[in-house]
Write a protein that holds these residues in place. Structure first.
Motif, PDB file in Angstrom:
ATOM      1  N   SER A  55       0.832  -1.192   0.000  1.00  0.00           N
ATOM      2  CA  SER A  55       0.000   0.000   0.000  1.00  0.00           C
ATOM      3  C   SER A  55       0.873   1.251   0.000  1.00  0.00           C
ATOM      4  O   SER A  55       1.779   1.389   0.821  1.00  0.00           O
ATOM      5  CB  SER A  55      -0.906   0.006   1.232  1.00  0.00           C
ATOM      6  OG  SER A  55      -1.675   1.177   1.268  1.00  0.00           O
ATOM      7  N   THR A  56       0.577   2.172  -0.929  1.00  0.00           N
ATOM      8  CA  THR A  56       1.369   3.401  -1.030  1.00  0.00           C
ATOM      9  C   THR A  56       0.606   4.639  -0.569  1.00  0.00           C
ATOM     10  O   THR A  56       1.209   5.698  -0.416  1.00  0.00           O
ATOM     11  CB  THR A  56       1.803   3.640  -2.490  1.00  0.00           C
ATOM     12  OG1 THR A  56       0.628   3.881  -3.280  1.00  0.00           O
ATOM     13  CG2 THR A  56       2.588   2.461  -3.034  1.00  0.00           C
ATOM     14  N   GLY A  57      -0.704   4.529  -0.384  1.00  0.00           N
ATOM     15  CA  GLY A  57      -1.513   5.679  -0.002  1.00  0.00           C
ATOM     16  C   GLY A  57      -1.974   6.517  -1.184  1.00  0.00           C
ATOM     17  O   GLY A  57      -2.592   7.566  -1.007  1.00  0.00           O
ATOM     18  N   ALA A  58      -1.705   6.053  -2.393  1.00  0.00           N
ATOM     19  CA  ALA A  58      -2.058   6.839  -3.586  1.00  0.00           C
ATOM     20  C   ALA A  58      -3.565   7.022  -3.725  1.00  0.00           C
ATOM     21  O   ALA A  58      -4.026   8.111  -4.078  1.00  0.00           O
ATOM     22  CB  ALA A  58      -1.490   6.181  -4.843  1.00  0.00           C
ATOM     23  N   THR A  59      -4.339   5.994  -3.444  1.00  0.00           N
ATOM     24  CA  THR A  59      -5.789   6.105  -3.583  1.00  0.00           C
ATOM     25  C   THR A  59      -6.343   7.081  -2.555  1.00  0.00           C
ATOM     26  O   THR A  59      -7.180   7.925  -2.881  1.00  0.00           O
ATOM     27  CB  THR A  59      -6.456   4.729  -3.441  1.00  0.00           C
ATOM     28  OG1 THR A  59      -5.937   3.868  -4.458  1.00  0.00           O
ATOM     29  CG2 THR A  59      -7.961   4.817  -3.606  1.00  0.00           C
ATOM     30  N   ARG A  60      -5.862   7.006  -1.326  1.00  0.00           N
ATOM     31  CA  ARG A  60      -6.311   7.944  -0.293  1.00  0.00           C
ATOM     32  C   ARG A  60      -5.966   9.377  -0.686  1.00  0.00           C
ATOM     33  O   ARG A  60      -6.795  10.278  -0.588  1.00  0.00           O
ATOM     34  CB  ARG A  60      -5.669   7.600   1.055  1.00  0.00           C
ATOM     35  CG  ARG A  60      -6.112   8.524   2.189  1.00  0.00           C
ATOM     36  CD  ARG A  60      -5.409   8.221   3.492  1.00  0.00           C
ATOM     37  NE  ARG A  60      -3.975   8.106   3.375  1.00  0.00           N
ATOM     38  CZ  ARG A  60      -3.125   9.137   3.321  1.00  0.00           C
ATOM     39  NH1 ARG A  60      -3.576  10.363   3.355  1.00  0.00           N
ATOM     40  NH2 ARG A  60      -1.828   8.928   3.224  1.00  0.00           N
ATOM     41  N   ARG A  61      -4.747   9.594  -1.151  1.00  0.00           N
ATOM     42  CA  ARG A  61      -4.329  10.950  -1.535  1.00  0.00           C
ATOM     43  C   ARG A  61      -5.078  11.455  -2.773  1.00  0.00           C
ATOM     44  O   ARG A  61      -5.247  12.661  -2.942  1.00  0.00           O
ATOM     45  CB  ARG A  61      -2.821  10.995  -1.798  1.00  0.00           C
ATOM     46  CG  ARG A  61      -1.983  10.938  -0.543  1.00  0.00           C
ATOM     47  CD  ARG A  61      -0.514  11.214  -0.827  1.00  0.00           C
ATOM     48  NE  ARG A  61       0.049  10.385  -1.884  1.00  0.00           N
ATOM     49  CZ  ARG A  61       0.554   9.163  -1.711  1.00  0.00           C
ATOM     50  NH1 ARG A  61       0.557   8.616  -0.508  1.00  0.00           N
ATOM     51  NH2 ARG A  61       1.048   8.495  -2.729  1.00  0.00           N
ATOM     52  N   SER A  62      -5.533  10.545  -3.624  1.00  0.00           N
ATOM     53  CA  SER A  62      -6.218  10.960  -4.849  1.00  0.00           C
ATOM     54  C   SER A  62      -7.688  11.301  -4.614  1.00  0.00           C
ATOM     55  O   SER A  62      -8.345  11.862  -5.492  1.00  0.00           O
ATOM     56  CB  SER A  62      -6.143   9.847  -5.902  1.00  0.00           C
ATOM     57  OG  SER A  62      -7.062   8.805  -5.605  1.00  0.00           O
ATOM     58  N   THR A  63      -8.202  10.988  -3.435  1.00  0.00           N
ATOM     59  CA  THR A  63      -9.618  11.202  -3.144  1.00  0.00           C
ATOM     60  C   THR A  63      -9.898  12.688  -2.935  1.00  0.00           C
ATOM     61  O   THR A  63      -9.242  13.340  -2.133  1.00  0.00           O
ATOM     62  CB  THR A  63     -10.027  10.401  -1.897  1.00  0.00           C
ATOM     63  OG1 THR A  63      -9.724   9.025  -2.125  1.00  0.00           O
ATOM     64  CG2 THR A  63     -11.514  10.527  -1.618  1.00  0.00           C
ATOM     65  N   THR A  64     -10.870  13.197  -3.690  1.00  0.00           N
ATOM     66  CA  THR A  64     -11.191  14.618  -3.642  1.00  0.00           C
ATOM     67  C   THR A  64     -12.646  14.847  -3.270  1.00  0.00           C
ATOM     68  O   THR A  64     -13.488  13.970  -3.418  1.00  0.00           O
ATOM     69  CB  THR A  64     -10.932  15.292  -5.001  1.00  0.00           C
ATOM     70  OG1 THR A  64     -11.759  14.656  -5.987  1.00  0.00           O
ATOM     71  CG2 THR A  64      -9.472  15.205  -5.401  1.00  0.00           C
ATOM     72  N   LEU A  65     -12.910  16.057  -2.802  1.00  0.00           N
ATOM     73  CA  LEU A  65     -14.267  16.531  -2.543  1.00  0.00           C
ATOM     74  C   LEU A  65     -14.510  17.721  -3.443  1.00  0.00           C
ATOM     75  O   LEU A  65     -13.708  18.663  -3.462  1.00  0.00           O
ATOM     76  CB  LEU A  65     -14.426  16.952  -1.075  1.00  0.00           C
ATOM     77  CG  LEU A  65     -15.674  17.776  -0.735  1.00  0.00           C
ATOM     78  CD1 LEU A  65     -16.946  16.965  -0.973  1.00  0.00           C
ATOM     79  CD2 LEU A  65     -15.610  18.261   0.695  1.00  0.00           C
ATOM     80  N   GLU A  66     -15.601  17.688  -4.191  1.00  0.00           N
ATOM     81  CA  GLU A  66     -15.966  18.812  -5.059  1.00  0.00           C
ATOM     82  C   GLU A  66     -17.398  19.221  -4.738  1.00  0.00           C
ATOM     83  O   GLU A  66     -18.305  18.389  -4.733  1.00  0.00           O
ATOM     84  CB  GLU A  66     -15.867  18.396  -6.531  1.00  0.00           C
ATOM     85  CG  GLU A  66     -16.253  19.488  -7.482  1.00  0.00           C
ATOM     86  CD  GLU A  66     -16.267  19.032  -8.937  1.00  0.00           C
ATOM     87  OE1 GLU A  66     -16.961  19.670  -9.738  1.00  0.00           O
ATOM     88  OE2 GLU A  66     -15.597  18.037  -9.259  1.00  0.00           O
ATOM     89  N   ILE A  67     -17.583  20.481  -4.446  1.00  0.00           N
ATOM     90  CA  ILE A  67     -18.920  21.031  -4.217  1.00  0.00           C
ATOM     91  C   ILE A  67     -19.332  21.748  -5.499  1.00  0.00           C
ATOM     92  O   ILE A  67     -18.603  22.596  -6.012  1.00  0.00           O
ATOM     93  CB  ILE A  67     -18.927  22.024  -3.030  1.00  0.00           C
ATOM     94  CG1 ILE A  67     -18.398  21.375  -1.750  1.00  0.00           C
ATOM     95  CG2 ILE A  67     -20.329  22.600  -2.812  1.00  0.00           C
ATOM     96  CD1 ILE A  67     -19.238  20.261  -1.197  1.00  0.00           C
ATOM     97  N   SER A  68     -20.504  21.406  -6.036  1.00  0.00           N
ATOM     98  CA  SER A  68     -20.964  21.990  -7.295  1.00  0.00           C
ATOM     99  C   SER A  68     -22.466  22.224  -7.244  1.00  0.00           C
ATOM    100  O   SER A  68     -23.083  22.057  -6.192  1.00  0.00           O
ATOM    101  CB  SER A  68     -20.586  21.068  -8.464  1.00  0.00           C
ATOM    102  OG  SER A  68     -21.179  19.801  -8.293  1.00  0.00           O
ATOM    103  N   ASP A  69     -23.036  22.562  -8.363  1.00  0.00           N
ATOM    104  CA  ASP A  69     -24.479  22.784  -8.501  1.00  0.00           C
ATOM    105  C   ASP A  69     -24.958  23.858  -7.525  1.00  0.00           C
ATOM    106  O   ASP A  69     -25.982  23.699  -6.872  1.00  0.00           O
ATOM    107  CB  ASP A  69     -25.232  21.469  -8.297  1.00  0.00           C
ATOM    108  CG  ASP A  69     -26.684  21.530  -8.708  1.00  0.00           C
ATOM    109  OD1 ASP A  69     -27.024  22.398  -9.536  1.00  0.00           O
ATOM    110  OD2 ASP A  69     -27.483  20.729  -8.181  1.00  0.00           O
TER     111      ASP A  69
END
Length: 119
Positions: A55-69
């Motif tokens: 495990s490198t943590g890449a998936t955790r670091r790639s996780t984003t939150l976007e507020i739209s609409d």
């Protein structure tokens, strides 16, 4: 395997009641609050689930939150191409779900907050 899309759309009747009550700013605050909690909850679950030596943590670091609409939509998304395999598993690997359990937990809290706005 493609991406995983989970979409929760609001009940039109609930949205109309909230609009008539002039509570849309509070709805936007609830979307932002629960979107942020979903984001951190997903990442916390990833730390616990993805704990093998490779495990490198890449998936955790790639996780984003976007507020739209206009503040009415929160999107939490991991951006590694292999995330669907981690979440759902393969015939060679057991699933290690992180987003779905976090969504179930946070979704219930979000709905309860919206119901409180109607009362």
């Amino acid at each position: 395997m493609g991406s995983i899309d989970i979409k929760i759309e609001g009940d039109r009747a609930l949205i109309e009641v909230l609009q008539k009550a002039g509570r849309m700013q509070e709805v936007k605050q609830a979307v932002q609050k629960h979107g942020a909690l979903l984001h951190t909850g997903t990442q916390e679950r990833m730390v616990a689930a993805y704990n093998r030596g490779y495990s490198t943590g890449a998936t955790r670091r790639s996780t984003t939150l976007e507020i739209s609409d206009g503040g009415l939509t929160a999107t939490v998304a991991p951006h590694t191409e292999y995330f669907p395999y981690l979440e759902k598993g393969t015939r060679f690997m057991n699933a290690r779900p992180t987003l779905e359990p976090a969504l179930r937990k946070q979704g219930a809290a979000f709905i309860n907050d919206l119901k409180r706005l109607v009362k």
